[in-house]
Design a protein around this motif. Sequence first.
Motif, PDB file in Angstrom:
ATOM      1  N   ALA A 123      -6.555  -5.899  18.779  1.00 39.23           N
ATOM      2  CA  ALA A 123      -7.104  -5.353  17.539  1.00 39.23           C
ATOM      3  C   ALA A 123      -7.012  -3.826  17.507  1.00 39.23           C
ATOM      4  N   ALA A 124      -7.361  -3.177  18.629  1.00 38.42           N
ATOM      5  CA  ALA A 124      -7.365  -1.711  18.668  1.00 38.42           C
ATOM      6  C   ALA A 124      -5.967  -1.153  18.459  1.00 38.42           C
ATOM      7  N   PHE A 125      -4.967  -1.735  19.135  1.00 31.86           N
ATOM      8  CA  PHE A 125      -3.623  -1.192  19.005  1.00 31.86           C
ATOM      9  C   PHE A 125      -3.009  -1.530  17.648  1.00 31.86           C
ATOM     10  N   HIS A 126      -3.326  -2.693  17.103  1.00 33.18           N
ATOM     11  CA  HIS A 126      -2.823  -2.993  15.766  1.00 33.18           C
ATOM     12  C   HIS A 126      -3.405  -2.003  14.747  1.00 33.18           C
ATOM     13  N   GLU A 127      -4.701  -1.798  14.813  1.00 33.32           N
ATOM     14  CA  GLU A 127      -5.365  -0.925  13.839  1.00 33.32           C
ATOM     15  C   GLU A 127      -4.899   0.516  13.978  1.00 33.32           C
ATOM     16  N   ASN A 128      -4.906   1.056  15.200  1.00 35.03           N
ATOM     17  CA  ASN A 128      -4.581   2.469  15.377  1.00 35.03           C
ATOM     18  C   ASN A 128      -3.104   2.767  15.167  1.00 35.03           C
ATOM     19  N   VAL A 129      -2.237   1.864  15.652  1.00 32.95           N
ATOM     20  CA  VAL A 129      -0.807   2.092  15.470  1.00 32.95           C
ATOM     21  C   VAL A 129      -0.434   1.962  13.994  1.00 32.95           C
ATOM     22  N   THR A 130      -1.012   0.988  13.307  1.00 29.15           N
ATOM     23  CA  THR A 130      -0.734   0.838  11.876  1.00 29.15           C
ATOM     24  C   THR A 130      -1.118   2.104  11.111  1.00 29.15           C
ATOM     25  N   ALA A 131      -2.289   2.666  11.450  1.00 31.47           N
ATOM     26  CA  ALA A 131      -2.736   3.886  10.781  1.00 31.47           C
ATOM     27  C   ALA A 131      -1.854   5.079  11.152  1.00 31.47           C
TER      28      ALA A 131
ATOM     29  N   SER B 257       2.585  -6.646  16.176  1.00 28.87           N
ATOM     30  CA  SER B 257       2.009  -7.079  14.898  1.00 28.87           C
ATOM     31  C   SER B 257       1.996  -5.938  13.886  1.00 28.87           C
ATOM     32  N   ALA B 258       1.727  -4.719  14.354  1.00 31.37           N
ATOM     33  CA  ALA B 258       1.758  -3.568  13.456  1.00 31.37           C
ATOM     34  C   ALA B 258       3.156  -3.367  12.882  1.00 31.37           C
ATOM     35  N   ALA B 259       4.182  -3.547  13.726  1.00 30.35           N
ATOM     36  CA  ALA B 259       5.564  -3.401  13.251  1.00 30.35           C
ATOM     37  C   ALA B 259       5.877  -4.440  12.180  1.00 30.35           C
ATOM     38  N   GLU B 260       5.393  -5.676  12.386  1.00 31.89           N
ATOM     39  CA  GLU B 260       5.603  -6.722  11.386  1.00 31.89           C
ATOM     40  C   GLU B 260       4.861  -6.405  10.101  1.00 31.89           C
ATOM     41  N   THR B 261       3.630  -5.922  10.231  1.00 35.58           N
ATOM     42  CA  THR B 261       2.834  -5.575   9.059  1.00 35.58           C
ATOM     43  C   THR B 261       3.517  -4.482   8.237  1.00 35.58           C
ATOM     44  N   LEU B 262       4.068  -3.489   8.928  1.00 37.20           N
ATOM     45  CA  LEU B 262       4.686  -2.342   8.258  1.00 37.20           C
ATOM     46  C   LEU B 262       6.144  -2.580   7.887  1.00 37.20           C
ATOM     47  N   GLY B 263       6.758  -3.599   8.515  1.00 42.14           N
ATOM     48  CA  GLY B 263       8.162  -3.868   8.237  1.00 42.14           C
ATOM     49  C   GLY B 263       9.097  -2.829   8.825  1.00 42.14           C
TER      50      GLY B 263
END
Length: 410
Positions: free
Chosen positions: A83-91, A113-119
């Motif tokens: 959760a922490a890395f998804h949230e912080n990396v996405t931001a 997951s952040a890479a997938e979220t951001l494409g």
Amino acid sequence: MRVVLSAYDSRGGVEPLVGLAVRLRELGAEVRVCAPPDEEFEKRLAAVGVAMVPTGQSVRDLVTGRTPPAPGGIARRAADLVAAFHENVTAAAEGADVLVATGLVPAVAGVKSAAETLGVPYVYVSYQPVSLPSPHHPPIPRPGRPLPPEVTDNAVLWERDAEDAQAVFGEAVNGHRASVGLPPVDDVRDHVFTDRPWLASDPVLAPWRQPAGLDVVQTGAWVLPDERPLPADLLAFLDAGEPPVYVGFGSIPMRDPQELARVVTESVRAHGRRVVLSRGWADLALADDRDDCFVIGEVNHQALFRRVAAVVHHGGAGTTTTATWSGAPQVIVPQGADQPYFAARVAELGIGAAHDGPTPTVESLTAALGTALAPEARVRAGAVAGAFHADGAEVAAKLLFETVGRTPSA
């Protein structure tokens, strides 16, 4: 080009990102690093002018036991890291062109997951070949899941490793993926590694052997010349006699540090040498008040290792790489993970000795030092250092530009 680099790791896992970040900036990229909120990481990145986003719990506190066990154990910590890395990396990655991840599987899964979220493209990086599936070596045992001694087929062991990774991390990873609208994965390990991982290790010290099932891109180790001067009192000690032996165990919380200090000091003295003792996360201290020993904290290892007779250490990828690049003979006292691999490589290359087991005695360490302090080990260490590929970070930086179809501006 905008790049986000991430690692949940000790100093040896964060330092290579410093080298890559600097090379990326030299080519015109904007770089941010998501890393644990340990003060030494923040200071190191600030020193080279790279923005850091503190992410997750302090690694040092976790390793040294200052962070109490979490309710739910490994599963809870894994879920928190995802959760922490998804949230912080996405931001941090708003407008980014590529994400690069290394370190513990749950943290890397959060970045994926952040890479997938951001494409945006995603690259997984390992610092040692033995963490990547291959028929040429077995997997590193996961905590609490030793390799079955009756199984000798590496392919079978790697299948079991994938099952173990899914059993340990699958629920945490898939629970989070569901919460952010991503589909579940049934093989967490291969999901985060991808079929084209990067290997940031020197091809002489830690080569990738083909054929294997993965399309591994070996860039060379990500090293950055360290221009920091050594402290004046350390320089005075070095100048006061023959080259000493460096002893340090980095981020490893060694058992009985007082006894360890006694053993290493007596072993080095048995060869008529002085000692430079690194406190490290084990908080090692002088065994007595004789003037042939000197204790250090954080210093420029590249400069120091070029001034010592040998380096005694735990065998982490970072320390082994720096000692090899510096041309210093080594004694590796492996404690676990990838360290037995690097100990074996040092012995195979003839640049030092692999200590048998994690707990040295005066007799065993004295014998290992005899190998490392022999003239032929020094000659061989110099030859291997001369073949070291010091441009790995530059190679990786240019590959990242190619990955996103950009041209460096510098």
